[in-house]
Design a protein around this motif. Structure first.
Motif: not given
Length: 233
Positions: A125-134, A169-175
């Motif tokens: 395996w290869k584990i790939i965390p996919i992290l959507a910010y935020k 835009i990745e610094k914006i909250d509550d998208t």
């Protein structure tokens, strides 16, 4: 050349529906004609979509971390062995989809990786965390382009324009709230209570190139996924 199996494990309904539309449109993948509805294939690349409690609508990060999720993933791979062939000769890529809107995100990912290493040890395996910010809704906003607007011309362009003009835009909250209450408020796909069913129409119009310029985390995700679809001789 080994077969590649992408095991996509998601957190919420929106992520599953988004990913399913993406692989169909970007990679021309088609659903296998099997009893299970979660297997897609393109030549020697398979995608297994899995969330253990999907049928009873038990969603969320707490389920994502539970051992039963990965025990069931292992079982699901075995159930599909008649299509996958000799799984010992396959390269597995575990894509774990979550967002970064909680302070304990790193611990969440660490627990997920531990469960995969413990319960899916039979497979390389290869584990790939996919992290959507935020939030993943930041990605959705980032890719609204001309194809989408030509079909859905009642989008609030004022709200959308203000959002896309932001330097980062990745610094914006509550998208999520921006998307639902401002951008899509007057459209038929803005009905939050039908999030999975109606928003699938929204996800058919993914402007990948535009979204990559607006969201670094989305660009990283697409680059990871594209690299899996490349075979080395």
């Amino acid at each position: 050349m080994n077969k590649k199996i992408i095991v996509f494990i998601w957190e919420w309904k929106s992520e599953y529906a988004f990913f399913e539309e993406l692989i169909k449109n970007r990679y021309n993948m088609k659903q296998e004609k099997v009893k299970s509805w979660i297997l897609y294939r393109k030549e020697d690349i398979f995608i297994l979509l899995w969330h253990p409690d999907v049928k009873i609508n038990n969603w969320g990060c707490s389920v994502l971390q539970k051992p039963i999720t990965y025990i069931d993933v292992k079982a699901k791979i075995k159930w599909h062995s008649y299509i996958l062939g000799n799984v010992s000769d396959c390269d597995f890529h575990y894509l774990i989809f979550t967002d970064t809107d909680t302070w304990w995100m790193k611990e969440r990912v660490k627990g997920i990786e531990s469960n995969i290493n413990k319960y899916c040890v039979d497979y390389r395996w290869k584990i790939i965390p996919i992290l959507a910010y935020k939030e993943i809704e930041t990605w959705f906003l980032a890719w609204i382009g001309s194809d989408f607007l030509n079909v859905h011309n009642n989008v609030n362009l004022n709200a959308l324009g203000k959002f896309l003009k932001k330097r980062d835009i990745e610094k914006i909250d509550d998208t999520k709230e921006i998307l639902i209450n401002s951008v899509l408020a007057k459209t038929e796909i803005g009905w939050y209570w039908k999030q999975e069913l109606i928003w699938r129409e929204f996800w058919k119009y993914i402007d990948v190139d535009q979204a990559k310029t607006k969201s670094r985390s989305f660009a990283k995700f697409i680059n990871e996924l594209d690299s899996i679809f490349i075979f080395e001789d």
